[in-house]
Design an enzyme around this catalytic site. Structure first.
Site, mmCIF file in Angstrom:
data_model
loop_
_atom_site.group_PDB
_atom_site.id
_atom_site.type_symbol
_atom_site.label_atom_id
_atom_site.label_comp_id
_atom_site.label_asym_id
_atom_site.label_seq_id
_atom_site.Cartn_x
_atom_site.Cartn_y
_atom_site.Cartn_z
ATOM 1 N N HIS A 151 0.930 -1.238 -0.033
ATOM 2 C CA HIS A 151 -0.110 0.044 -0.117
ATOM 3 C C HIS A 151 0.797 1.281 -0.100
ATOM 4 O O HIS A 151 0.423 2.389 -0.315
ATOM 5 C CB HIS A 151 -1.007 -0.058 1.312
ATOM 6 C CG HIS A 151 -1.671 -1.300 1.326
ATOM 7 N ND1 HIS A 151 -1.054 -2.380 2.409
ATOM 8 C CD2 HIS A 151 -2.747 -1.713 0.816
ATOM 9 C CE1 HIS A 151 -2.217 -3.373 2.082
ATOM 10 N NE2 HIS A 151 -2.891 -2.911 1.532
ATOM 11 N N GLU A 198 -2.824 3.043 1.880
ATOM 12 C CA GLU A 198 -2.658 3.588 0.649
ATOM 13 C C GLU A 198 -2.773 5.337 0.747
ATOM 14 O O GLU A 198 -2.144 6.011 0.192
ATOM 15 C CB GLU A 198 -3.429 2.883 -0.596
ATOM 16 C CG GLU A 198 -2.941 3.429 -1.813
ATOM 17 C CD GLU A 198 -3.662 3.227 -2.896
ATOM 18 O OE1 GLU A 198 -3.700 4.023 -4.122
ATOM 19 O OE2 GLU A 198 -4.132 1.854 -3.241
ATOM 20 N N THR A 244 -5.948 3.667 -5.985
ATOM 21 C CA THR A 244 -5.866 2.803 -7.140
ATOM 22 C C THR A 244 -6.882 1.807 -6.908
ATOM 23 O O THR A 244 -6.955 1.231 -8.013
ATOM 24 C CB THR A 244 -4.560 2.055 -7.130
ATOM 25 O OG1 THR A 244 -4.244 1.389 -5.940
ATOM 26 C CG2 THR A 244 -3.347 3.189 -7.437
ATOM 27 N N HIS A 300 -7.151 4.447 4.827
ATOM 28 C CA HIS A 300 -6.838 3.458 4.236
ATOM 29 C C HIS A 300 -5.474 3.673 4.244
ATOM 30 O O HIS A 300 -4.946 4.711 3.861
ATOM 31 C CB HIS A 300 -7.389 3.245 2.795
ATOM 32 C CG HIS A 300 -6.992 2.075 2.139
ATOM 33 N ND1 HIS A 300 -5.632 1.874 1.459
ATOM 34 C CD2 HIS A 300 -7.707 0.819 1.702
ATOM 35 C CE1 HIS A 300 -5.864 0.646 0.914
ATOM 36 N NE2 HIS A 300 -6.785 -0.152 1.325
#
Length: 316
Positions: A74, A126, A169, A124
């Protein structure tokens, strides 16, 4: 009752690379190897790597001096990289190259003094890593997180004429396009990436689950609850009017789901291994499935290179 398998499904190139980095680091350097955050969001994979000698931590202060640490697929913030370097930790970077591309975009906009809107989910890893590519030292711009269309209406940027966007992504392609369109209406001068930041594997798996939804009356998605891309797959099937459930493994199948169903679709998120899909197929056969077929789908041949130090040995 028959089963239709989505294609593609399961591991993507970035996940394959990240898992292989951990395995080869353990084989080459010996256990323990520390991994900052779950290398991919799948319980089965993480448990397997723990048994091999990986120790998963959330922050670098949990990593002893002189140890080896792996950054998860990530990605991490610049602050984490700087801290690892300051402490002299040996680092293997398992960040997905497609996430790294987004990091480079944010850093480039930062150096150019632009404001940046990141479309993604708060909390998250990422998103935390991508937000962490911005710093005051790199430029005068700001970075803003937008999670949905509603937030676009209240977004206030400092430089509406000097603004760019990028995305997490693993988002829903449709949701992201709606947010981008809303941003463009509000900020017509906003720049975007030359190519979509949502990765090819996310796009392919979302297309495949929609194909399933058109042909099935139940869609099962194999993936862990903390897997963003797996959750999006189940959401997409439900949006298309089909009953759908996210399951970690075969033990989570409720036989009541199967009652009255004729066509069951089965797919897996990008961090779920094929062995879990096989287990679900076996359970569905026990529950009465008598035929399995597979969609043609979009072929995938992408392979990402391993770090040079880990390319010499093969791990089963």
């Amino acid at each position: 009752m028959d089963v239709l398998l989505a294609n593609p499904r399961g591991f993507c190139a970035g996940v394959d690379r990240a898992i292989e980095i951990v395995k080869r680091a353990i084989e080459t350097l010996g256990a323990p190897i520390y991994v900052r955050h779950e290398v991919v969001h799948n319980r089965f994979v993480v448990d397997d790597l723990k048994q091999r000698g990986a120790i998963f931590v959330e922050e670098l202060d949990e990593v002893p001096d002189d140890a080896t640490v792996i950054f998860s697929a990530h990605g991490v913030s610049q602050a984490v990289r700087v801290e690892a370097e300051r402490r002299g930790l040996k680092v293997f970077d398992a960040t997905c190259p497609l996430v790294t591309k987004v990091h480079f975009e944010v850093a480039r906009h930062c150096r150019a003094g632009r404001d940046v809107v990141l479309i993604g989910h708060a909390g998250h890893p990422e998103v935390e890593g991508t937000m962490g590519q911005w710093s005051r030292e790199r430029g005068p711009g700001q970075i803003y997180l937008v999670e949905d269309i509603e937030q676009v209406a209240t977004l206030q940027v400092r430089q509406p004429e000097n603004l760019a966007y990028t995305t997490q992504t693993t988002l829903s392609v449709d949701d992201t396009m709606g947010i981008i369109e809303a941003l463009r209406v509000r900020y017509p001068a906003m720049q975007g990436p030359k190519h979509d930041d949502i990765c090819y594997a996310t796009q392919n798996r979302q297309d495949a689950v929609r194909d399933l939804a058109r042909q099935c009356d139940l869609v099962l998605v194999v993936g862990s609850p903390n897997s963003s891309n797996s959750n999006r797959l189940s959401e997409l099937a439900r949006r298309d009017g089909v009953e759908s459930y996210l399951i970690d493994n075969a033990s989570e199948i409720d036989p009541a789901w199967i009652v009255g169903k004729q066509h069951i679709g089965l797919t897996a998120g990008a961090s779920a291994p094929q062995v879990l899909v096989d287990g679900v197929l076996a359970r569905l056969r026990e529950l009465g499935a008598n035929g399995v077929s597979e969609l043609a789908g979009e072929p995938e041949s992408m392979v990402f290179a391993l770090p040079k130090e880990l390319r010499l040995r093969l791990v089963s």
